[in-house]
Enzyme design. Structure first.
Site, PDB file in Angstrom:
ATOM      1  N   HIS A 160       1.514   3.230  11.771  1.00 41.77           N
ATOM      2  CA  HIS A 160       1.180   4.334  12.667  1.00 41.77           C
ATOM      3  C   HIS A 160       1.845   4.112  14.027  1.00 41.77           C
ATOM      4  O   HIS A 160       2.089   2.962  14.409  1.00 41.77           O
ATOM      5  CB  HIS A 160      -0.334   4.443  12.869  1.00 41.77           C
ATOM      6  CG  HIS A 160      -1.060   5.009  11.693  1.00 41.77           C
ATOM      7  ND1 HIS A 160      -1.347   4.269  10.567  1.00 41.77           N
ATOM      8  CD2 HIS A 160      -1.554   6.253  11.459  1.00 41.77           C
ATOM      9  CE1 HIS A 160      -1.994   5.023   9.699  1.00 41.77           C
ATOM     10  NE2 HIS A 160      -2.123   6.239  10.214  1.00 41.77           N
ATOM     11  N   SER A 207      -4.176  11.179  11.052  1.00 39.81           N
ATOM     12  CA  SER A 207      -4.179  10.051  11.981  1.00 39.81           C
ATOM     13  C   SER A 207      -3.003  10.049  12.938  1.00 39.81           C
ATOM     14  O   SER A 207      -3.092   9.472  14.021  1.00 39.81           O
ATOM     15  CB  SER A 207      -4.195   8.741  11.189  1.00 39.81           C
ATOM     16  OG  SER A 207      -3.171   8.721  10.215  1.00 39.81           O
TER      17      SER A 207
END
Length: 267
Positions: free
Chosen positions: A249, A44
């Protein structure tokens, strides 16, 4: 943190499932210029989860047009660009579903991988929800895996890349430290934050060593993320947020100013 304590705790309950989305991904090739063919592999952090602007055709892989591979390709117009990185990918997912675009004509490869193998989602949710001692125990288990088992898994992926794309420059991207330490950070003690950052340094050291042994370059993103960790006041990383798979993230700025300059300096 962006959310209240209650919302943060609720989000963390589903972090393990939400952050562990996996998928093989598909290649997307574009006609370009004289820059050699480029293939972007990995998890990711390469796919761009957390940056928004996702390609609908990528489904749960959530590949973003704001991810550093897409930004680099748009600027440099490679002969072809294949973007197969996928949210939640582990080393086995790269081997089973992402290597298709690689061939003898591939000139450049990037990859970030290893965090999900080491239990990234479960470790973070444990540390958000549990005591310092429970968090430290979970981190210790993750670090044991990183030290004892991850190197062989990385070797398998790196060897497969070299076999399929023997002439390519391969750039292995690291992970940033998550937190500013010292002072107050709502939701996590300084003890937890220091331990999480130390684990990030540990996995980066292992990844960098395996990359070097395969003749690959390593991109250390702590050179750019320094001062922009969670609780820094100018974070390029999401804290616990909605949708929860975007927690921990890089945001769009983290991709464009954290990851892209490091990759571009090496590629």
């Amino acid at each position: 943190m962006k959310l209240s304590r209650c919302a943060g705790a609720f989000s963390a309950l589903v972090l393990t499932a939400a952050l562990a989305l996996t998928g093989a991904g598909t290649a997307h090739a574009d006609d370009g210029g004289s820059t050699p063919a480029y293939v972007a592999l990995g998890d990711s952090y390469t796919a761009g989860v957390g940056a928004g602007s996702y390609d609908s055709s990528s489904g749960s892989c959530k590949r973003s047009t704001k991810a550093f591979p897409a930004l680099w390709a748009a600027e440099h117009a490679p002969t072809s660009f294949a973007f197969t990185a996928c949210s939640g990918a582990r080393t086995g997912d790269v081997l089973s579903g992402q290597l298709g675009p690689l061939n003898a004509s591939t000139g450049l490869v990037s990859i970030s991988i290893g965090g999900n193998d080491a239990g990234f989602a479960d470790t973070m949710s444990t540390c958000v929800l549990s005591s310092d001692s429970t968090c430290l125990d979970r981190i210790a288990r993750a670090r044991a895996f990183i030290q004892d088992e991850l190197p062989a898994k990385l070797d398998g992926v790196y060897s497969a890349i070299s076999s399929r794309a023997p002439h390519a420059q391969v750039v292995v991207m690291g992970y940033p430290r998550f937190y500013r330490t010292g002072g107050v950070c709502v939701g996590l003690s300084d003890t937890k934050r220091k331990a999480i950052n130390a684990a990030a340094d540990h996995i980066n050291s292992v990844i960098a060593k395996r990359a070097a042994d395969h003749g690959f370059d390593f991109g250390d993103v702590n050179t750019t993320f320094g001062g922009h960790e969670i609780c820094s006041g100018s974070s390029w990383l999401n804290s616990v947020t909605f949708p929860v798979d975007e927690s921990y993230h890089p945001n769009a700025t983290g991709q464009s100013r954290g990851y892209l300059p490091v990759f571009a300096s090496v590629a």
